[in-house]
Design an enzyme around this catalytic site. Structure first.
Site, PDB file in Angstrom:
ATOM      1  N   GLY A  31       0.539  -1.109  -0.130  1.00 12.20           N
ATOM      2  CA  GLY A  31      -0.272  -0.111  -0.103  1.00 12.20           C
ATOM      3  C   GLY A  31       0.701   1.273  -0.134  1.00 12.20           C
ATOM      4  N   HIS A 112       5.373   1.801  12.510  1.00 14.41           N
ATOM      5  CA  HIS A 112       4.023   2.397  13.078  1.00 14.41           C
ATOM      6  C   HIS A 112       4.166   1.604  15.024  1.00 14.41           C
ATOM      7  CE1 HIS A 112       1.567   4.376  15.512  1.00 14.41           C
ATOM      8  NE2 HIS A 112       0.371   4.211  14.948  1.00 14.41           N
ATOM      9  N   GLU A 199      -2.313  13.552  15.804  1.00 18.55           N
ATOM     10  CA  GLU A 199      -3.242  12.651  15.040  1.00 18.55           C
ATOM     11  C   GLU A 199      -4.662  13.140  15.449  1.00 18.55           C
ATOM     12  OE1 GLU A 199      -1.923   8.816  13.219  1.00 18.55           O
ATOM     13  OE2 GLU A 199      -3.406   7.984  15.193  1.00 18.55           O
ATOM     14  N   SER A 256      -1.890  40.116   7.879  1.00 19.95           N
ATOM     15  CA  SER A 256      -2.390  41.760   7.929  1.00 19.95           C
ATOM     16  C   SER A 256      -1.786  41.648  10.050  1.00 19.95           C
ATOM     17  CB  SER A 256      -3.724  42.185   8.202  1.00 19.95           C
ATOM     18  OG  SER A 256      -4.425  41.315   8.510  1.00 19.95           O
TER      19      SER A 256
HETATM   20  P1  NAD Z   1      -2.290   0.754   3.285  1.00 19.16           P
HETATM   21  O1  NAD Z   1      -3.406   0.459   3.799  1.00 19.16           O
HETATM   22  O2  NAD Z   1      -2.276   1.640   2.538  1.00 19.16           O
HETATM   23  O3  NAD Z   1      -1.952  -0.215   2.665  1.00 19.16           O
HETATM   24  C1  NAD Z   1      -1.661  -1.549   3.356  1.00 19.16           C
HETATM   25  C2  NAD Z   1      -1.459  -2.557   2.220  1.00 19.16           C
HETATM   26  O4  NAD Z   1      -1.889  -3.706   2.885  1.00 19.16           O
HETATM   27  C3  NAD Z   1      -2.253  -2.794   1.384  1.00 19.16           C
HETATM   28  O5  NAD Z   1      -2.542  -2.413   0.503  1.00 19.16           O
HETATM   29  C4  NAD Z   1      -2.515  -4.159   1.238  1.00 19.16           C
HETATM   30  O6  NAD Z   1      -1.360  -4.502   0.734  1.00 19.16           O
HETATM   31  C5  NAD Z   1      -2.141  -4.674   2.270  1.00 19.16           C
HETATM   32  N1  NAD Z   1      -3.910  -5.534   3.120  1.00 19.16           N
HETATM   33  C6  NAD Z   1      -4.268  -4.672   2.990  1.00 19.16           C
HETATM   34  N2  NAD Z   1      -5.264  -6.047   3.762  1.00 19.16           N
HETATM   35  C7  NAD Z   1      -4.455  -6.640   3.980  1.00 19.16           C
HETATM   36  C8  NAD Z   1      -4.530  -7.737   4.660  1.00 19.16           C
HETATM   37  N3  NAD Z   1      -6.633  -8.181   5.084  1.00 19.16           N
HETATM   38  N4  NAD Z   1      -3.987  -9.034   4.660  1.00 19.16           N
HETATM   39  C9  NAD Z   1      -3.251  -8.954   3.850  1.00 19.16           C
HETATM   40  N5  NAD Z   1      -2.283  -7.540   3.333  1.00 19.16           N
HETATM   41  C10 NAD Z   1      -3.172  -6.222   3.485  1.00 19.16           C
HETATM   42  O7  NAD Z   1      -0.875   1.184   4.442  1.00 19.16           O
HETATM   43  P2  NAD Z   1      -0.221   1.946   5.225  1.00 19.16           P
HETATM   44  O8  NAD Z   1      -0.389   3.193   5.427  1.00 19.16           O
HETATM   45  O9  NAD Z   1       1.013   2.104   4.205  1.00 19.16           O
HETATM   46  O10 NAD Z   1       0.388   1.305   6.448  1.00 19.16           O
HETATM   47  C11 NAD Z   1       1.853   0.679   6.915  1.00 19.16           C
HETATM   48  C12 NAD Z   1       1.966   1.055   8.115  1.00 19.16           C
HETATM   49  O11 NAD Z   1       2.637   2.051   7.250  1.00 19.16           O
HETATM   50  C13 NAD Z   1       1.599   1.198   9.023  1.00 19.16           C
HETATM   51  O12 NAD Z   1       1.986   0.350  10.351  1.00 19.16           O
HETATM   52  C14 NAD Z   1       1.226   2.002   9.313  1.00 19.16           C
HETATM   53  O13 NAD Z   1       1.418   3.561  10.573  1.00 19.16           O
HETATM   54  C15 NAD Z   1       2.668   2.651   8.706  1.00 19.16           C
HETATM   55  N6  NAD Z   1       2.894   4.259   9.007  1.00 19.16           N
HETATM   56  C16 NAD Z   1       2.051   5.049   7.314  1.00 19.16           C
HETATM   57  C17 NAD Z   1       2.488   5.933   6.778  1.00 19.16           C
HETATM   58  C18 NAD Z   1       1.197   6.724   5.965  1.00 19.16           C
HETATM   59  O14 NAD Z   1       1.888   8.261   5.800  1.00 19.16           O
HETATM   60  N7  NAD Z   1       0.362   5.663   5.140  1.00 19.16           N
HETATM   61  C19 NAD Z   1       2.932   6.649   7.332  1.00 19.16           C
HETATM   62  C20 NAD Z   1       3.720   5.878   8.356  1.00 19.16           C
HETATM   63  C21 NAD Z   1       3.558   4.916   8.515  1.00 19.16           C
HETATM   64 MG    MG Z   2       0.313   8.854  11.905  1.00 14.74          MG
END
Ligand code: NAD
Ligand code: MG
Length: 333
Positions: A31, A112, A199, A256
């Site tokens: 993702g 995270h 957040e 301003s």
């Molecule tokens: P996301 O929702 O964008 O993507 C998750 C991906 O996981 C999906 O695209 C898919 O490939 C897979 N997935 C989804 N459901 C699933 C399931 N049921 N089983 C198996 N795979 C599945 O997630 P993200 O935002 O990239 O978050 C991933 C991690 O990164 C989290 O721990 C989040 O807290 C952290 N994080 C996110 C951001 C951000 O801005 N998005 C920033 C910093 C840290």
């Molecule tokens: Mg966050």
């Protein structure tokens, strides 16, 4: 590195990608973060395999980028470093599937700290547990990297079984572009609690409620919704851009004198400090985490209601109409 911060900051010269050069990294999930980590690691010469469920719609996209794609279990069994980049609510389930593939000395990595900090994942004592968390959405992590720019990041070591956890994490941070911009060392607790607080109280929760309350106050007093939208939502970006560039002072210096005096004397009146402290407390004592975990176990009944109410708010309809009428809507990505 500077003494002005309590937390160390690491840059490219502090990190050595060769510390993970002979290792294989499994990126589970493709993702926002997953695609950026996988592609940046690949471009940095690190051996990557993406782990996705057989039914995942992302498989083709990953394969089109030349990435090796397999199941999460197979990816974890082949690799030395497993980065869990599926949604936080899904991570415990995916962890259960792959836990037997974690050998002594392997690394389990996060972006995270939620699941480690609140005990939803309890890794074995003989693996390293680390975090590299870019402070930005994944598409920017990728875009910055391809432009030879960096993305600020956080680094934390929760468990150092090998004695090499931090060097490896730094190598990973460098390979995805985070040490180009600077990577701050923190702990799983600090990252998780500040992230949730931020957040809820300021960024996502605080700011939308501030905007809606301002909008409603003007509309309820008989002003036009279009004016209220521009004043309370649209102009937010202009103000925040200035704060992002040069802090609050850059913003005050750019508006301003009237805006400055009015803001300095009146802003505090809309802030509820006790409410903020309560939010922080429920993050610290795990109450929020428990609520969110059981909400997910119940298939998100409250979440769905809140989302619908947000969607049905008048400001959404007004905004959609105005963004179509004015040029700035078109120039956005
Ligand atoms: P996301 O929702 O964008 O993507 C998750 C991906 O996981 C999906 O695209 C898919 O490939 C897979 N997935 C989804 N459901 C699933 C399931 N049921 N089983 C198996 N795979 C599945 O997630 P993200 O935002 O990239 O978050 C991933 C991690 O990164 C989290 O721990 C989040 O807290 C952290 N994080 C996110 C951001 C951000 O801005 N998005 C920033 C910093 C840290
Ligand atoms: Mg966050």
């Amino acid at each position: 590195m500077t003494d002005e911060f309590t937390n160390e900051i690491y840059y490219d010269e502090d990190a050595d990608v060769s510390n993970i050069e002979d290792k294989t990294v499994a990126v589970l999930g493709y993702g926002s973060q997953g695609h950026a980590h996988a592609l940046n690691l690949q471009d940095s010469g690190v051996d990557v395999v993406v782990g996705l469920q057989k039914s995942s719609a992302s498989r083709e996209a990953a394969e089109d980028e030349g990435l090796a794609v397999t199941t999460p279990v197979d990816a974890a069994s082949r690799s030395d470093i497993v980065t869990l980049l599926v949604p936080d609510t899904v991570q415990p389930t995916v962890y259960e599937q792959i836990r037997d593939e974690l050998d002594a000395g392997d690394t389990l990595q996060f972006a995270h700290g939620f699941n480690i900090h609140y005990g939803q994942i309890e890794p074995p004592a003989d693996v390293d547990v680390t975090m590299i968390a870019p402070k930005s959405p994944g598409h920017l992590v990728r875009r910055n990297y391809t432009k030879d720019e960096g993305t600020p990041g956080l680094l934390a070591v929760y468990q150092d079984a090998t004695g090499e956890a931090k060097d490896e994490a730094l190598a990973y941070a460098k390979a995805i572009g985070c040490t180009r911009a600077g990577t701050i060392e923190t702990t799983f607790r600090e990252e998780t609690e500040t992230d949730l607080f931020g957040e809820q109280a300021v960024l996502c929760g605080g700011v939308t409620d501030l905007v809606k309350a301002g909008f409603e106050t003007l509309v309820d007093a008989g002003y036009s919704p279009e004016m209220a939208y521009f004043e309370c939502l649209n102009e937010m970006k202009l103000i925040v851009d200035l704060m992002y560039e040069g802090g609050n002072m850059e913003m005050w210096n750019s508006v301003s004198d009237t805006a400055e005096y009015g803001g300095l004397t009146r802003g505090e009146a809309v802030i509820d400090r006790e409410g903020m402290e309560e939010i922080l407390e429920s993050v610290q004592n795990g109450e929020f985490a428990r609520e969110w975990i059981s909400e997910n176990q119940a298939h998100r009944p409250a979440y769905k209601q809140y989302r619908q109410a947000e969607q049905d708010h008048q400001i959404e309809e007004v905004g959609e109409r105005l963004r179509d009428l004015f040029a700035w809507g078109a120039e956005q990505e």
